[in-house]
Design an enzyme around this catalytic site. Structure first.
Site, PDB file in Angstrom:
ATOM      1  N   LYS A 112       0.824  -1.210   0.000  1.00  0.00           N
ATOM      2  CA  LYS A 112       0.000   0.000   0.000  1.00  0.00           C
ATOM      3  C   LYS A 112       0.858   1.260   0.000  1.00  0.00           C
ATOM      4  CE  LYS A 112      -4.397  -1.601   1.879  1.00  0.00           C
ATOM      5  NZ  LYS A 112      -5.455  -1.444   2.882  1.00  0.00           N
ATOM      6  N   LYS A 195      -7.831  -9.177  -7.173  1.00  0.00           N
ATOM      7  CA  LYS A 195      -8.864  -9.404  -6.159  1.00  0.00           C
ATOM      8  C   LYS A 195      -9.931  -8.324  -6.256  1.00  0.00           C
ATOM      9  CE  LYS A 195      -9.108  -8.379  -1.397  1.00  0.00           C
ATOM     10  NZ  LYS A 195      -8.786  -7.854  -0.218  1.00  0.00           N
ATOM     11  N   LYS A 198     -13.227  -3.181  -2.457  1.00  0.00           N
ATOM     12  CA  LYS A 198     -14.071  -2.002  -2.229  1.00  0.00           C
ATOM     13  C   LYS A 198     -13.428  -0.756  -2.788  1.00  0.00           C
ATOM     14  CE  LYS A 198     -15.113  -3.216   2.420  1.00  0.00           C
ATOM     15  NZ  LYS A 198     -13.783  -3.079   3.007  1.00  0.00           N
TER      16      LYS A 198
HETATM   17  N1  AQP Z   1     -12.251 -10.376  -3.320  1.00  0.00           N
HETATM   18  C1  AQP Z   1     -12.455 -10.974  -2.153  1.00  0.00           C
HETATM   19  N2  AQP Z   1     -12.687 -12.292  -2.098  1.00  0.00           N
HETATM   20  C2  AQP Z   1     -12.892 -12.900  -0.912  1.00  0.00           C
HETATM   21  N3  AQP Z   1     -12.891 -12.262   0.275  1.00  0.00           N
HETATM   22  C3  AQP Z   1     -12.677 -10.940   0.264  1.00  0.00           C
HETATM   23  N4  AQP Z   1     -12.610 -10.023   1.246  1.00  0.00           N
HETATM   24  C4  AQP Z   1     -12.386  -8.813   0.687  1.00  0.00           C
HETATM   25  N5  AQP Z   1     -12.283  -8.912  -0.642  1.00  0.00           N
HETATM   26  C5  AQP Z   1     -12.452 -10.220  -0.943  1.00  0.00           C
HETATM   27  C6  AQP Z   1     -12.812 -10.298   2.654  1.00  0.00           C
HETATM   28  O1  AQP Z   1     -13.682  -9.301   3.176  1.00  0.00           O
HETATM   29  C7  AQP Z   1     -13.230  -8.833   4.446  1.00  0.00           C
HETATM   30  C8  AQP Z   1     -12.997  -7.329   4.296  1.00  0.00           C
HETATM   31  O2  AQP Z   1     -11.947  -6.852   5.018  1.00  0.00           O
HETATM   32  P1  AQP Z   1     -11.487  -5.332   4.953  1.00  0.00           P
HETATM   33  O3  AQP Z   1     -12.650  -4.438   4.823  1.00  0.00           O
HETATM   34  O4  AQP Z   1     -10.614  -5.145   6.134  1.00  0.00           O
HETATM   35  O5  AQP Z   1     -10.629  -5.104   3.687  1.00  0.00           O
HETATM   36  P2  AQP Z   1     -10.065  -5.902   2.488  1.00  0.00           P
HETATM   37  O6  AQP Z   1      -9.799  -7.312   2.800  1.00  0.00           O
HETATM   38  O7  AQP Z   1      -8.918  -5.131   1.931  1.00  0.00           O
HETATM   39  O8  AQP Z   1     -11.325  -5.848   1.515  1.00  0.00           O
HETATM   40  P3  AQP Z   1     -11.596  -4.862   0.340  1.00  0.00           P
HETATM   41  O9  AQP Z   1     -13.005  -5.062  -0.074  1.00  0.00           O
HETATM   42  O10 AQP Z   1     -10.555  -4.990  -0.709  1.00  0.00           O
HETATM   43  O11 AQP Z   1     -11.533  -3.461   1.041  1.00  0.00           O
HETATM   44  P4  AQP Z   1     -10.556  -2.203   0.849  1.00  0.00           P
HETATM   45  O12 AQP Z   1     -10.706  -1.811  -0.559  1.00  0.00           O
HETATM   46  O13 AQP Z   1     -11.112  -1.205   1.802  1.00  0.00           O
HETATM   47  O14 AQP Z   1      -9.167  -2.627   1.189  1.00  0.00           O
HETATM   48  C9  AQP Z   1     -12.000  -9.651   4.778  1.00  0.00           C
HETATM   49  O15 AQP Z   1     -12.396 -10.753   5.583  1.00  0.00           O
HETATM   50  C10 AQP Z   1     -11.513 -10.140   3.434  1.00  0.00           C
HETATM   51  O16 AQP Z   1     -10.787 -11.345   3.493  1.00  0.00           O
END
Ligand code: AQP
Length: 332
Positions: A112, A195, A198
């Site tokens: 990041k 992946k 969000k």
């Molecule tokens: N693409 C994915 N497939 C499976 N699981 C996923 N998770 C996120 N994306 C996928 C799971 O959702 C939870 C979210 O955790 P987070 O909000 O701490 O952030 P993250 O993992 O980084 O998810 P995002 O959606 O990509 O958010 P941002 O963009 O904010 O960083 C976790 O349990 C993760 O494994």
């Protein structure tokens, strides 16, 4: 019952289907077996620049989607991280026993911060894993369900718990990660080698839980596939189709092979229509319930406050023990 802890960042107005399949569906199924704590981790979300009014709204929306997806606030403890003061306080204490080099080895930070550049990167992003360790350790957590990208952070949490325990006496339960399998990982529909996220720059390949059904349908019909024309799982050679199969299988609970058989000899158009129907039907009640909850924010806030009280009871007891052990003078 063993204790479970997990959370998500309120980093968007809606959660995406990866969050739903990779986290919410798993959490929902674990509520019976575990004494579960699910947090909306807003203190983590401010480690990158944010708009204050939007953060408040995203926090409520994330909580509403937890409930709409089947996390029951009467059974599990579902709360907003910043409502429980002990998180920030324990993070400070833990940061004093975390090595600078140790924190610097976290690959998520390296990724990041490289993208953002050193000046745009906050110290908060650097200490993010220490706050995460505090989240988990405050509740004397036994198991932490996470994606494999979070495994390193749970390892750090274990190291910090063991270090604190051996330096100051037994205080924390040492948690175990429950890593979701690769098959639960969802990729972007337009870029099926990254992946789904969000915070993706383009929303074209992201299926949002709160999207209108017609938008969800359109995104699925436009998903990237390949020119082979056969519906079969091959992650390396056919990332687009494989990803769609994973989604289909995760939502219906049917094995991938069975879905391949059903669509054998039929084109991608038919397959996508099938998937569209499955996803739209799954999202519809969740979306409706979330919007209903959001229409009464005062009631939602009341539920979150009651759950935060329950969380604080556990967290404050752990924090008091920690303050005592490290030798902070009690206020007279
Ligand atoms: N693409 C994915 N497939 C499976 N699981 C996923 N998770 C996120 N994306 C996928 C799971 O959702 C939870 C979210 O955790 P987070 O909000 O701490 O952030 P993250 O993992 O980084 O998810 P995002 O959606 O990509 O958010 P941002 O963009 O904010 O960083 C976790 O349990 C993760 O494994």
């Amino acid at each position: 019952k063993q204790r479970l802890y997990s959370g998500m960042q309120p980093s968007a107005d809606s959660l995406q289907i990866g969050n739903y399949i990779g986290a919410l569906l798993q959490w929902r199924g674990m509520q019976d077996e575990y004494d579960a704590f699910f947090s909306v981790v807003d203190l983590h979300a401010i480690t990158v620049p944010q708009d204050p009014a939007q953060l408040r709204e995203k926090t409520r929306r994330t909580a509403a989607q937890y409930i709409a997806a089947g996390i029951e606030p009467s059974r599990s403890t579902l709360y907003v991280q910043s409502h429980v003061h002990a998180h920030a306080e324990l993070a400070w204490i833990l940061s004093t026993i975390t090595g600078f080099g140790e924190a610097g080895r976290m690959t998520q930070f390296k990724d990041k911060s490289q993208k953002q550049g050193a000046d745009a990167t906050s110290v908060g992003l650097f200490t993010y894993p220490v706050l995460m360790a505090a989240d988990i350790l405050l509740y004397q957590t036994d198991v932490v369900p996470v994606g494999d990208d979070q495994k390193q952070h749970v390892e750090l949490t274990r190291d910090l718990a063991e270090r604190f325990n051996s330096r100051f006496g037994d205080t924390f339960t040492v948690p175990n990660p429950v890593i979701q399998s690769e098959t639960a990982r969802i990729y972007d529909l337009q870029e099926p080698t990254s992946k789904m996220s969000k915070s993706a720059e383009s929303h074209a390949g992201v299926l949002w839980l709160l999207d209108e059904p017609s938008i969800t349908a359109k995104k699925i019909m436009r998903a990237v596939t390949d020119s082979e024309g056969s519906v079969r799982y091959d992650r390396a050679a056919k990332p687009g189709v494989s990803n769609l199969l994973t989604i289909y299988s995760a939502i219906t609970g049917r094995p991938v092979a069975e879905i391949e058989d059903e669509y054998a000899g039929r084109g991608y158009g038919d397959f996508k229509k099938g998937l569209r129907d499955v996803v739209v039907a799954e999202f519809e009640p969740v979306r409706a319930r979330a919007l209903e909850l959001l229409a009464d924010p005062a009631e939602l806030d009341r539920v979150l406050a009651a759950n935060a009280d329950r969380a604080a009871e556990v967290a404050d007891a752990t924090l008091a023990a920690v303050y005592e052990r490290v030798g902070l003078l009690r206020r007279g």
